[in-house]
Write an enzyme that holds these catalytic residues in place. Structure first.
Site, PDB file in Angstrom:
ATOM      1  N   ILE A  14       0.798  -0.988  -0.142  1.00 39.04           N
ATOM      2  CA  ILE A  14       0.033   0.005   0.008  1.00 39.04           C
ATOM      3  C   ILE A  14       0.760   1.111  -0.076  1.00 39.04           C
ATOM      4  O   ILE A  14       1.633   1.606   1.026  1.00 39.04           O
ATOM      5  CB  ILE A  14      -0.946  -0.089   1.118  1.00 39.04           C
ATOM      6  CG1 ILE A  14      -1.993  -1.057   0.981  1.00 39.04           C
ATOM      7  CG2 ILE A  14      -1.733   1.241   1.447  1.00 39.04           C
ATOM      8  CD1 ILE A  14      -2.778  -1.233   2.017  1.00 39.04           C
ATOM      9  N   HIS A  15       0.934   1.670  -1.127  1.00 41.69           N
ATOM     10  CA  HIS A  15       1.847   3.050  -1.302  1.00 41.69           C
ATOM     11  C   HIS A  15       0.822   4.081  -1.433  1.00 41.69           C
ATOM     12  O   HIS A  15      -0.419   4.159  -1.363  1.00 41.69           O
ATOM     13  CB  HIS A  15       2.732   2.837  -2.357  1.00 41.69           C
ATOM     14  CG  HIS A  15       2.018   2.446  -3.867  1.00 41.69           C
ATOM     15  ND1 HIS A  15       1.421   3.395  -4.561  1.00 41.69           N
ATOM     16  CD2 HIS A  15       2.053   1.427  -4.536  1.00 41.69           C
ATOM     17  CE1 HIS A  15       0.679   2.899  -5.619  1.00 41.69           C
ATOM     18  NE2 HIS A  15       1.101   1.323  -5.671  1.00 41.69           N
ATOM     19  N   ALA A  16       1.405   5.599  -2.060  1.00 39.82           N
ATOM     20  CA  ALA A  16       0.800   6.603  -1.800  1.00 39.82           C
ATOM     21  C   ALA A  16      -0.798   6.562  -2.741  1.00 39.82           C
ATOM     22  O   ALA A  16      -1.665   6.904  -2.475  1.00 39.82           O
ATOM     23  CB  ALA A  16       1.423   7.793  -2.245  1.00 39.82           C
TER      24      ALA A  16
END
Length: 86
Positions: A14-16
């Site tokens: 889960i990145h930006a």
């Protein structure tokens, strides 16, 4: 309150961009939505809080919903994450 467990299968975790998408999806519902990873919980109303969890691929998470449309909200959030895993 309802919850559902899931394994993060998104290659980069889960990145930006994913956090932004979770925030956007959560905004479609009246229910309060949260993401739990380990001992920490973050509101899906806060992109920064989601990112602070540091969720990587393969992590076990719990998605929690509390409100009048909690069942639909959980289905949507799980669907969003599943869609990105392919």
């Amino acid at each position: 309150m309802r919850s559902v467990s899931a394994t993060v299968r998104i290659p980069q975790g889960i990145h930006a961009a994913i956090a932004h998408g979770l925030h956007r999806e959560a905004g479609r519902f009246e229910s309060s939505l949260f993401l739990k990873h380990g001992a920490r919980t973050a509101s899906l109303g806060s992109i920064v809080a989601i990112l602070a969890l540091g969720v990587e691929r393969g992590a076990e998470i719990e998605i929690l919903a509390d409100g009048s449309d909690e069942a639909a909200a959980l289905v949507a959030i799980v669907g969003f994450l599943d869609e990105l895993a392919t």
